[in-house]
Design a protein around this motif. Sequence first.
Motif, PDB file in Angstrom:
ATOM      1  N   ILE A 148       0.835  -1.204   0.000  1.00 30.28           N
ATOM      2  CA  ILE A 148       0.000   0.000   0.000  1.00 30.28           C
ATOM      3  C   ILE A 148       0.866   1.249   0.000  1.00 30.28           C
ATOM      4  O   ILE A 148       0.592   2.222  -0.716  1.00 30.28           O
ATOM      5  CB  ILE A 148      -0.955  -0.013   1.215  1.00 30.28           C
ATOM      6  N   LEU A 149       1.935   1.234   0.791  1.00 28.91           N
ATOM      7  CA  LEU A 149       2.828   2.397   0.843  1.00 28.91           C
ATOM      8  C   LEU A 149       3.519   2.633  -0.497  1.00 28.91           C
ATOM      9  O   LEU A 149       3.716   3.787  -0.907  1.00 28.91           O
ATOM     10  CB  LEU A 149       3.865   2.209   1.950  1.00 28.91           C
ATOM     11  N   TYR A 150       3.892   1.564  -1.192  1.00 30.25           N
ATOM     12  CA  TYR A 150       4.466   1.726  -2.526  1.00 30.25           C
ATOM     13  C   TYR A 150       3.470   2.430  -3.441  1.00 30.25           C
ATOM     14  O   TYR A 150       3.834   3.336  -4.206  1.00 30.25           O
ATOM     15  CB  TYR A 150       4.823   0.364  -3.124  1.00 30.25           C
ATOM     16  N   ARG A 151       2.223   2.004  -3.372  1.00 33.00           N
ATOM     17  CA  ARG A 151       1.199   2.619  -4.234  1.00 33.00           C
ATOM     18  C   ARG A 151       1.045   4.104  -3.909  1.00 33.00           C
ATOM     19  O   ARG A 151       0.972   4.947  -4.818  1.00 33.00           O
ATOM     20  CB  ARG A 151      -0.134   1.893  -4.054  1.00 33.00           C
ATOM     21  N   ILE A 152       0.998   4.432  -2.624  1.00 33.11           N
ATOM     22  CA  ILE A 152       0.839   5.831  -2.225  1.00 33.11           C
ATOM     23  C   ILE A 152       2.026   6.659  -2.696  1.00 33.11           C
ATOM     24  O   ILE A 152       1.865   7.784  -3.190  1.00 33.11           O
ATOM     25  CB  ILE A 152       0.678   5.932  -0.694  1.00 33.11           C
ATOM     26  N   ALA A 153       3.233   6.112  -2.539  1.00 28.45           N
ATOM     27  CA  ALA A 153       4.433   6.832  -2.964  1.00 28.45           C
ATOM     28  C   ALA A 153       4.378   7.139  -4.461  1.00 28.45           C
ATOM     29  O   ALA A 153       4.735   8.244  -4.893  1.00 28.45           O
ATOM     30  CB  ALA A 153       5.682   6.023  -2.631  1.00 28.45           C
ATOM     31  N   ARG A 154       3.947   6.180  -5.249  1.00 31.57           N
ATOM     32  CA  ARG A 154       3.839   6.415  -6.696  1.00 31.57           C
ATOM     33  C   ARG A 154       2.808   7.494  -6.988  1.00 31.57           C
ATOM     34  O   ARG A 154       3.033   8.376  -7.819  1.00 31.57           O
ATOM     35  CB  ARG A 154       3.469   5.112  -7.403  1.00 31.57           C
ATOM     36  N   GLU A 155       1.670   7.427  -6.319  1.00 34.17           N
ATOM     37  CA  GLU A 155       0.615   8.411  -6.544  1.00 34.17           C
ATOM     38  C   GLU A 155       1.063   9.822  -6.164  1.00 34.17           C
ATOM     39  O   GLU A 155       0.648  10.798  -6.794  1.00 34.17           O
ATOM     40  CB  GLU A 155      -0.628   8.030  -5.743  1.00 34.17           C
ATOM     41  N   GLN A 156       1.937   9.922  -5.156  1.00 29.76           N
ATOM     42  CA  GLN A 156       2.399  11.227  -4.696  1.00 29.76           C
ATOM     43  C   GLN A 156       3.657  11.703  -5.427  1.00 29.76           C
ATOM     44  O   GLN A 156       4.171  12.776  -5.144  1.00 29.76           O
ATOM     45  CB  GLN A 156       2.678  11.171  -3.186  1.00 29.76           C
ATOM     46  N   GLY A 157       4.150  10.894  -6.362  1.00 31.17           N
ATOM     47  CA  GLY A 157       5.352  11.276  -7.098  1.00 31.17           C
ATOM     48  C   GLY A 157       6.619  11.214  -6.283  1.00 31.17           C
ATOM     49  O   GLY A 157       7.577  11.962  -6.544  1.00 31.17           O
ATOM     50  N   CYS A 158       6.675  10.303  -5.307  1.00 28.31           N
ATOM     51  CA  CYS A 158       7.852  10.174  -4.446  1.00 28.31           C
ATOM     52  C   CYS A 158       8.840   9.172  -5.041  1.00 28.31           C
ATOM     53  O   CYS A 158       8.437   8.213  -5.694  1.00 28.31           O
ATOM     54  CB  CYS A 158       7.446   9.705  -3.051  1.00 28.31           C
ATOM     55  N   GLU A 159      10.115   9.383  -4.777  1.00 26.42           N
ATOM     56  CA  GLU A 159      11.132   8.433  -5.230  1.00 26.42           C
ATOM     57  C   GLU A 159      11.496   7.437  -4.141  1.00 26.42           C
ATOM     58  O   GLU A 159      12.197   6.450  -4.401  1.00 26.42           O
ATOM     59  CB  GLU A 159      12.386   9.157  -5.697  1.00 26.42           C
ATOM     60  N   ALA A 160      11.043   7.692  -2.904  1.00 23.75           N
ATOM     61  CA  ALA A 160      11.431   6.817  -1.801  1.00 23.75           C
ATOM     62  C   ALA A 160      10.365   6.809  -0.720  1.00 23.75           C
ATOM     63  O   ALA A 160       9.657   7.805  -0.516  1.00 23.75           O
ATOM     64  CB  ALA A 160      12.765   7.259  -1.202  1.00 23.75           C
ATOM     65  N   ILE A 161      10.250   5.663  -0.035  1.00 26.23           N
ATOM     66  CA  ILE A 161       9.525   5.633   1.229  1.00 26.23           C
ATOM     67  C   ILE A 161      10.580   5.548   2.323  1.00 26.23           C
ATOM     68  O   ILE A 161      11.611   4.880   2.169  1.00 26.23           O
ATOM     69  CB  ILE A 161       8.520   4.470   1.320  1.00 26.23           C
ATOM     70  N   VAL A 162      10.345   6.244   3.428  1.00 26.02           N
ATOM     71  CA  VAL A 162      11.336   6.375   4.484  1.00 26.02           C
ATOM     72  C   VAL A 162      10.757   5.781   5.766  1.00 26.02           C
ATOM     73  O   VAL A 162       9.658   6.168   6.195  1.00 26.02           O
ATOM     74  CB  VAL A 162      11.726   7.850   4.704  1.00 26.02           C
ATOM     75  N   LEU A 163      11.499   4.850   6.360  1.00 27.38           N
ATOM     76  CA  LEU A 163      11.027   4.102   7.517  1.00 27.38           C
ATOM     77  C   LEU A 163      11.879   4.398   8.741  1.00 27.38           C
ATOM     78  O   LEU A 163      13.044   4.778   8.627  1.00 27.38           O
ATOM     79  CB  LEU A 163      11.054   2.601   7.210  1.00 27.38           C
ATOM     80  N   GLY A 164      11.297   4.181   9.917  1.00 27.60           N
ATOM     81  CA  GLY A 164      11.957   4.541  11.170  1.00 27.60           C
ATOM     82  C   GLY A 164      12.739   3.436  11.839  1.00 27.60           C
ATOM     83  O   GLY A 164      12.966   3.497  13.052  1.00 27.60           O
ATOM     84  N   HIS A 165      13.170   2.423  11.095  1.00 27.24           N
ATOM     85  CA  HIS A 165      13.955   1.348  11.704  1.00 27.24           C
ATOM     86  C   HIS A 165      15.302   1.872  12.202  1.00 27.24           C
ATOM     87  O   HIS A 165      15.981   2.618  11.506  1.00 27.24           O
ATOM     88  CB  HIS A 165      14.181   0.223  10.696  1.00 27.24           C
ATOM     89  N   HIS A 166      15.676   1.442  13.389  1.00 30.20           N
ATOM     90  CA  HIS A 166      16.909   1.920  14.015  1.00 30.20           C
ATOM     91  C   HIS A 166      17.934   0.796  14.144  1.00 30.20           C
ATOM     92  O   HIS A 166      17.744  -0.301  13.591  1.00 30.20           O
ATOM     93  CB  HIS A 166      16.607   2.526  15.387  1.00 30.20           C
ATOM     94  N   ARG A 167      19.016   1.068  14.847  1.00 35.93           N
ATOM     95  CA  ARG A 167      20.129   0.119  14.968  1.00 35.93           C
ATOM     96  C   ARG A 167      19.684  -1.232  15.513  1.00 35.93           C
ATOM     97  O   ARG A 167      20.045  -2.288  14.980  1.00 35.93           O
ATOM     98  CB  ARG A 167      21.199   0.729  15.888  1.00 35.93           C
ATOM     99  N   GLU A 168      18.893  -1.210  16.596  1.00 36.30           N
ATOM    100  CA  GLU A 168      18.462  -2.468  17.200  1.00 36.30           C
ATOM    101  C   GLU A 168      17.529  -3.244  16.287  1.00 36.30           C
ATOM    102  O   GLU A 168      17.579  -4.488  16.261  1.00 36.30           O
ATOM    103  CB  GLU A 168      17.792  -2.191  18.553  1.00 36.30           C
ATOM    104  N   ASP A 169      16.668  -2.562  15.529  1.00 36.48           N
ATOM    105  CA  ASP A 169      15.814  -3.258  14.568  1.00 36.48           C
ATOM    106  C   ASP A 169      16.652  -4.044  13.570  1.00 36.48           C
ATOM    107  O   ASP A 169      16.331  -5.183  13.212  1.00 36.48           O
ATOM    108  CB  ASP A 169      14.933  -2.251  13.808  1.00 36.48           C
ATOM    109  N   ILE A 170      17.718  -3.416  13.107  1.00 28.47           N
ATOM    110  CA  ILE A 170      18.589  -4.047  12.112  1.00 28.47           C
ATOM    111  C   ILE A 170      19.308  -5.247  12.709  1.00 28.47           C
ATOM    112  O   ILE A 170      19.404  -6.318  12.087  1.00 28.47           O
ATOM    113  CB  ILE A 170      19.572  -3.012  11.550  1.00 28.47           C
ATOM    114  N   LEU A 171      19.800  -5.104  13.944  1.00 29.02           N
ATOM    115  CA  LEU A 171      20.468  -6.218  14.602  1.00 29.02           C
ATOM    116  C   LEU A 171      19.502  -7.358  14.902  1.00 29.02           C
ATOM    117  O   LEU A 171      19.836  -8.538  14.724  1.00 29.02           O
ATOM    118  CB  LEU A 171      21.129  -5.746  15.898  1.00 29.02           C
ATOM    119  N   GLU A 172      18.306  -7.024  15.357  1.00 30.21           N
ATOM    120  CA  GLU A 172      17.309  -8.060  15.637  1.00 30.21           C
ATOM    121  C   GLU A 172      16.982  -8.849  14.376  1.00 30.21           C
ATOM    122  O   GLU A 172      16.861 -10.085  14.412  1.00 30.21           O
ATOM    123  CB  GLU A 172      16.045  -7.421  16.208  1.00 30.21           C
TER     124      GLU A 172
END
Length: 313
Positions: A148-172
């Motif tokens: 759904i977020l990909y679809r919204i990004a395309r509709e809004q003319g965005c080149e990227a979706i930006v997420l709030g994952h942090h260091r611990e998310d990546i390690l987990e």
Amino acid sequence: MNDIADSTDTDVPTLLRNAPSSVEFKKLRKRLLRQSREAIGDYGMMPGDASPESRPKWLVCLSGGKDSYTLLSVLIELKWRGLLPVELIACNLDQAQPGFPTDILPKFFEDNGIEHIIVREDTYSIVTDKIPEHRTYCSLCSRLRRGILYRIAREQGCEAIVLGHHREDILETFFMNLFHGGRLASMPPKLINDEGDLLVLRPLAYCAESDIARFASGMQFPIIPCNLCGSQDGLQREEVKRMLQGWEKASPGRLGVMARALGHTRPSHLMDRSLYDFAKLRPSESAAEDPGGEAEEPCGASLAMTAKLFAAE
């Protein structure tokens, strides 16, 4: 980076005007800005030709949790300081969870003058219908949300979706894949979607979860808990989180070392034949004549033990 502006300055974005003015909080705020800026630069998240006249659009995903609030605040401040020439559109995907407070995020966006879009899609019913109660919802929920977020990004003319994952998310995620997926993989700070038309960015990749929690608390963000996932006990990710927290408590700084390790891989010292041609690895005569080749790195555990033994003498 310039010193953090005082919270009383009237030229700062509305979101930052009531930020705590203590020295400790300013240091925390500056650290998050610095680490996010480093991640953006290290992974080339911003196009090289980006300028105030030619700004790409980023869809910043807001769930209502501490991570996404912090992400939006950091990006807004970097943009205000002239360090991030992009257009930001905040987006909340209302997944129709029972009891979800639909008024909190719209009010937050409007009170702070933030360009935003709210989209309601009933993924909750789909997830709970397809997944038995004793199974985790995360995988299906994530796939539906991402599409759904990909679809919204395309509709809004965005080149990227930006997420709030942090260091611990990546390690987990790394340990989840190691323990349960049989592979060495995590969430990269930057990737491109399968269709090849959108980027997925994680500017908080270098930021510690504890810093983010302190920042969100100090800013008094209106946190919305995720009752869908949070209501399920015994999730594998929660087990991994407790494990990492235990390691950090026993050896402060260990998570930082582990996170840096994800950016310093040596394929020749692993076992992936697709990344390194072990079959063709043979000693050469020149190497025998000049034994100055690559030496094995010393074992960290042995070095620590040696230092401890010498210290005891």
